[in-house]
Write a protein that holds these residues in place. Structure first.
Motif, PDB file in Angstrom:
ATOM      1  N   LEU A  95      -7.349   2.116   5.332  1.00  0.00           N
ATOM      2  CA  LEU A  95      -6.918   1.477   4.083  1.00  0.00           C
ATOM      3  C   LEU A  95      -8.097   1.031   3.229  1.00  0.00           C
ATOM      4  O   LEU A  95      -7.902   0.614   2.089  1.00  0.00           O
ATOM      5  CB  LEU A  95      -6.045   0.259   4.385  1.00  0.00           C
ATOM      6  N   GLN A 138       8.434   2.018  -0.914  1.00  0.00           N
ATOM      7  CA  GLN A 138       9.561   1.500  -0.140  1.00  0.00           C
ATOM      8  C   GLN A 138      10.858   2.004  -0.756  1.00  0.00           C
ATOM      9  O   GLN A 138      10.910   2.329  -1.939  1.00  0.00           O
ATOM     10  CB  GLN A 138       9.549  -0.029  -0.101  1.00  0.00           C
ATOM     11  N   ARG A 168       6.492  -5.844  12.443  1.00  0.00           N
ATOM     12  CA  ARG A 168       5.716  -4.677  12.008  1.00  0.00           C
ATOM     13  C   ARG A 168       6.623  -3.607  11.406  1.00  0.00           C
ATOM     14  O   ARG A 168       6.269  -2.956  10.422  1.00  0.00           O
ATOM     15  CB  ARG A 168       4.931  -4.100  13.182  1.00  0.00           C
ATOM     16  N   GLN A 216       0.801  -1.229   0.000  1.00  0.00           N
ATOM     17  CA  GLN A 216       0.000   0.000   0.000  1.00  0.00           C
ATOM     18  C   GLN A 216       0.832   1.276   0.000  1.00  0.00           C
ATOM     19  O   GLN A 216       0.283   2.358  -0.114  1.00  0.00           O
ATOM     20  CB  GLN A 216      -0.923   0.012   1.230  1.00  0.00           C
ATOM     21  N   GLY A 217       2.141   1.181   0.148  1.00  0.00           N
ATOM     22  CA  GLY A 217       2.968   2.386   0.199  1.00  0.00           C
ATOM     23  C   GLY A 217       4.290   2.175  -0.499  1.00  0.00           C
ATOM     24  O   GLY A 217       4.629   1.066  -0.946  1.00  0.00           O
ATOM     25  N   ALA A 255       1.502  -4.871   8.279  1.00  0.00           N
ATOM     26  CA  ALA A 255       1.842  -4.323   9.593  1.00  0.00           C
ATOM     27  C   ALA A 255       0.618  -4.327  10.514  1.00  0.00           C
ATOM     28  O   ALA A 255       0.719  -4.641  11.711  1.00  0.00           O
ATOM     29  CB  ALA A 255       2.393  -2.912   9.441  1.00  0.00           C
ATOM     30  N   GLU A 272       6.332  -2.090   7.676  1.00  0.00           N
ATOM     31  CA  GLU A 272       6.156  -0.653   7.456  1.00  0.00           C
ATOM     32  C   GLU A 272       7.235  -0.108   6.522  1.00  0.00           C
ATOM     33  O   GLU A 272       6.942   0.682   5.608  1.00  0.00           O
ATOM     34  CB  GLU A 272       6.181   0.098   8.790  1.00  0.00           C
ATOM     35  N   GLY A 285      -6.785   1.631  11.577  1.00  0.00           N
ATOM     36  CA  GLY A 285      -5.838   1.505  10.474  1.00  0.00           C
ATOM     37  C   GLY A 285      -6.415   0.740   9.310  1.00  0.00           C
ATOM     38  O   GLY A 285      -6.265   1.139   8.146  1.00  0.00           O
ATOM     39  N   TRP A 340       4.308  -2.122   3.216  1.00  0.00           N
ATOM     40  CA  TRP A 340       3.218  -3.103   3.310  1.00  0.00           C
ATOM     41  C   TRP A 340       2.399  -2.806   4.560  1.00  0.00           C
ATOM     42  O   TRP A 340       2.484  -3.488   5.568  1.00  0.00           O
ATOM     43  CB  TRP A 340       3.811  -4.499   3.357  1.00  0.00           C
ATOM     44  N   ARG A 341       1.580  -1.787   4.491  1.00  0.00           N
ATOM     45  CA  ARG A 341       0.854  -1.321   5.675  1.00  0.00           C
ATOM     46  C   ARG A 341      -0.178  -2.336   6.146  1.00  0.00           C
ATOM     47  O   ARG A 341      -0.416  -2.477   7.348  1.00  0.00           O
ATOM     48  CB  ARG A 341       0.179   0.011   5.349  1.00  0.00           C
ATOM     49  N   HIS A 342      -0.804  -3.032   5.229  1.00  0.00           N
ATOM     50  CA  HIS A 342      -1.809  -4.015   5.632  1.00  0.00           C
ATOM     51  C   HIS A 342      -1.171  -5.134   6.432  1.00  0.00           C
ATOM     52  O   HIS A 342      -1.740  -5.619   7.428  1.00  0.00           O
ATOM     53  CB  HIS A 342      -2.517  -4.570   4.400  1.00  0.00           C
TER      54      HIS A 342
END
Length: 822
Positions: free
Chosen positions: A496, A229, A450, A226-227, A462, A454, A492, A458-460
């Motif tokens: 998302l 890196q 986690r 989702q973010g 985490a 992060e 959270g 990969w926020r999901h």
């Protein structure tokens, strides 16, 4: 145009057409007055799609894929939405929204129609700021307005757009660095991240779909992040597309492929529609030749994977079913569907879907391991004698072979893993540590994993790892901390867009929040009824059953309501065929029956579950623990000890049971002092909650009582009694603990009468409140009886009919006169 904080913002965020204002930043369509557009949601979605591709041809296929999520609908559906839009645009509607026969539609937007942010109406809408890791958009002044009419202007617009696309593509190719070694292999997973402002969500979906499709055609698994890196920590290649500038006519993006130390980085500048082609070209130069041919089943499977990436699991299930209807032998769709059904709590249907998959002897080792990893969760009995290491690891954790599982995970961790493999290992590792009560190691691993997720964007993942914080705090007896941790995780997930996971975490919040008897309980009941309705409406079977069990737990003082909640939970279990094995939900129901002190009923249900074929791997541990508890309270000590013996013979890790401290008390009362002492050592390891250690405290005090050391027993009980009396608003559990400790103290001649009187008053007050529960009400009567037996002027009352099975507690209280005179 600079903002107040010095950052730059785009000059154009929308335009006015006729009587409508289209705000691309916020993704809304407004009337001239700034209110609702009057369009149906589907028509508004179509207008936003056309607006994002202003002055460009949008095919009917693109419209179906984006607005109708790939579903097949009649042409009349699109035509009706077009009619709505033209009517809302006013007299020039047909000139603005033009039809291209047999090809699609064009929304003609003159340059003069584009507007600056300050000119947009003020509306209430969610924030649509680009993520912090997306570079600000560079403003570009608009070209001069055209002097000719819209119809004659269109060919020029199309030619100009084509020229921009070509120029962007050429610039992208020229800037491409020399190829480096990036390995695409079915043995390793590929990860993908598309970082874009929310106003370009349509483009993000297009890019994700293309990446998933290109990987699937080459039999490569895809995990969506989702973010952004900065470094890829996983074994597989990572594709990242990051939009760094966006303008009304063009955008600039960075494309990269990373694996280990190898990195390919390229730059694209051109129209949004050309970015997907640029990404596919980058992938095609690195990926091997496709192994599969594209077809309708492939399209459905890819649509399902895209829906999963968007956390739309209902659509994903439909798409995977559609793929199997088109190609019943499509193993990837079958694996995906079975895994998704199992995740939602539909274990029996998941087994049915997985049943036709090839067995352990499948020729392809990659596919064989994918199948075995699924079966380890869904139907472990079908695993062969030598499953792949990752499947064996999952099965060992489920079967409570925890030490073996830890050794297997440590071996796997020694080698690099793909993203999905890594998350599977971390989940298993943390779960094993929690079940072994190695809480400090579990906390360290949760925080470490986690942080890795992060940093990888990969926020999901985490958040998913963060769901372990609730059980961790619960093991420590930190119920409020567990509720706070799960509430943060739920928020959270919601941010998302994963509303399903958010709902399940919010149920966990309700489970973690202690029950505080009193008037506030009515609001919690109402909230849970709402969760039950939401879960039923969204197909979240597991969440619905768990919410019903929580309602039953709160309504133990209301027999009719309690029974109705359990009957509904049982009905849902039967409807989903979860009573046929491979599910723990029936045992959760029995656990609530034991909690309501209906031990005979619980034992009958446990006996029936023992005859179910293919039970869940952890079913034996649950059944034995519930049997031990039921027999103990019924004063059937030999049967209770037999249950503990069976757990040990089965090789189950006793520390993984709900409460080894309780086993210490059982063995103490049964006269098995040596074994009881061993359990007390595990109980007093410093990592357990008061909910657990109160039983261990009673066991230690009872050993001293039975040895005639009543003063030593009082020394043990007094500090806990004072701590419980100091609580300003005791929970139901704390009230039960106060009654338990006080009535054992009442057996001792050294006990302070004034302190016991205070305890009696406090227990009586809590027991009279709404939601006290039968355990607390029985504890209040047993405490009064224990005090009564210390005085010759008092006669104990008989136990109420609903407590007839609590024979051990009644017998123990009846011995107070003997112990008090020693």
């Amino acid at each position: 145009m600079p903002s107040h904080d010095g950052s730059r913002q785009p000059v154009f965020t929308g335009f006015r057409l006729g009587s409508l204002t289209i705000d691309l930043d916020q993704g809304v369509v407004l009337s001239a007055e700034g209110g609702a557009s009057g369009l149906t949601p589907r028509a508004e979605d179509l207008l936003l799609l056309l607006a994002r591709r202003a002055n460009m041809l949008v095919s009917r296929e693109d419209i179906l894929e984006t607005v109708w999520a790939g579903r097949v609908v009649e042409d009349a559906a699109i035509t009706h939405c077009v009619w709505q839009i033209r009517r809302a645009l006013g007299g020039d509607g047909k000139d603005i929204l033009q039809t291209r026969p047999k090809r699609g539609y064009v929304l003609v937007v003159p340059d003069a129609a584009w507007i600056r942010p300050a000119a947009l109406p003020s509306i209430e809408a969610p924030s649509t700021e680009a993520p912090a890791d997306v570079a600000p958009v560079v403003p570009v002044e608009p070209a001069a307005p055209p002097q000719r009419g819209r119809r004659r202007r269109w060919p020029l617009v199309a030619a100009a757009a084509l020229a921009i696309a070509c120029a962007g593509l050429v610039a992208w190719r020229v800037s491409s660095p020399a190829d480096e070694a990036i390995a695409f292999d079915p043995h390793i997973e590929m990860s993908v991240a598309v970082v874009a402002p929310s106003s370009l969500s349509w483009l993000r979906d297009t890019l994700l779909r293309d990446a998933i499709e290109q990987a699937h055609l080459r039999d490569v698994e895809v995990v969506v992040f989702q973010g952004a890196q900065t470094r890829n920590p996983f074994r597989g290649p990572h594709l990242q597309v990051q939009i760094v500038q966006a303008e009304p006519r063009a955008l600039e993006a960075e494309l990269s492929l990373a694996q280990g130390d190898a990195m390919l980085r390229e730059r694209y500048r051109g129209p949004a529609e050309g970015l997907a082609a640029a990404m596919r070209a980058l992938l095609s130069r690195q990926m091997p030749v496709p192994m599969r041919t594209q077809g309708a089943a492939t399209d459905a499977y890819v649509a399902g994977r895209l829906a999963e990436a968007r956390f739309d699991r209902a659509t994903a299930v439909l798409e995977f079913r559609r793929a199997l209807a088109l190609d019943a032998g499509m193993a990837d769709a079958r694996i995906a569907l079975a895994g998704l059904l199992f995740e939602q709590g539909q274990a029996d249907e998941a087994r049915d879907v997985a049943r036709t998959l090839a067995g352990p002897g499948a020729d392809d080792p990659v596919r064989r391991c994918r199948i075995e990893r699924l079966l380890a969760r869904v139907e472990p009995d079908r695993l062969g004698p030598a499953p792949c290491a990752r499947a064996a690891m999952v099965a060992r954790v489920e079967r409570l072979q925890l030490r073996d599982a830890l050794r297997e995970i440590e071996r796997l961790n020694a080698a690099p893993a793909g993203a999905g493999e890594w998350l599977e290992q971390e989940d298993a590792y943390i779960l094993a540590l929690l079940r072994l009560q190695e809480l400090e190691r579990a906390k360290y691993e949760i925080d470490r994993a986690r942080a890795v997720a992060e940093r990888a964007g990969w926020r999901h993942a985490a958040l998913r790892l963060g769901t372990n914080l609730g059980p961790l705090h619960m093991h420590r007896g930190e119920r409020r901390a567990a509720a706070r941790a799960q509430a943060q995780v739920a928020d959270g997930f919601a941010a998302l867009g994963d509303t399903g996971s958010a709902a399940e975490s919010r149920i966990w919040v309700q489970r973690a929040e202690p029950i505080v008897p009193g008037p506030a309980l009515a609001a919690r009941r109402e909230a849970l009824r709402g969760i039950v309705a939401q879960a039923r409406g969204s197909g979240r079977l597991r969440a619905e059953i768990e919410a019903l069990l929580l309602l039953a737990r709160m309504d133990r003082d209301r027999p009719d309501a309690w029974r109705a909640h359990l009957d509904r939970a049982r009905a849902r279990i039967r409807e989903a065929r979860l009573d046929g094995g491979n599910s723990l939900h029936p045992y959760f129901v029995v656990g609530e029956v034991v909690g309501a002190r209906r031990y005979g009923e619980a034992l009958v249900e446990i006996d029936a579950l023992a005859r179910v074929p293919s039970p869940h791997p952890r079913a034996q541990a649950w059944a034995l623990y519930l049997q031990v508890e039921s027999h103990f309270w019924r004063d059937e000590m030999s049967d209770a000890v037999a249950g503990i013996d069976a757990m040990e013979r089965a090789g189950l890790d006793i520390t993984a049971s709900p409460n080894p401290c309780f086993h210490a008390w059982v063995l103490t009362e049964a006269g098995r002092r040596d074994r009881a002492s061993a359990y007390l050592e595990r109980c007093n390891d410093g990592a357990r909650s008061h909910e657990q250690t109160d039983f261990g405290l009673v066991a230690a005090a009872r050993q001293r009582m039975l040895d005639g050391e009543s003063r030593a027993a009082w020394t043990l009980l007094r500090p806990r009694l004072l701590a419980l009396l100091a609580l300003p608003e005791p929970t139901r559990q704390e009230g039960e603990a106060l009654a338990l400790v006080a009535r054992h103290a009442a057996l001792l001649p050294e006990a302070d009468p004034a302190l016991l009187a205070r305890a009696t008053q406090a227990v009586d007050r809590i027991a009279a409140l709404d939601g006290a529960g039968p355990g607390l009400r029985l504890g209040a009567q047993l405490l009064r009886d224990a005090l009564c037996r210390r005085s010759a002027a008092c006669r104990p009352r008989p136990l109420p009919g609903w407590a007839a099975e609590d024979r051990f507690a009644a017998r123990l209280t009846a011995t107070s006169g003997v112990l008090a005179t020693r």
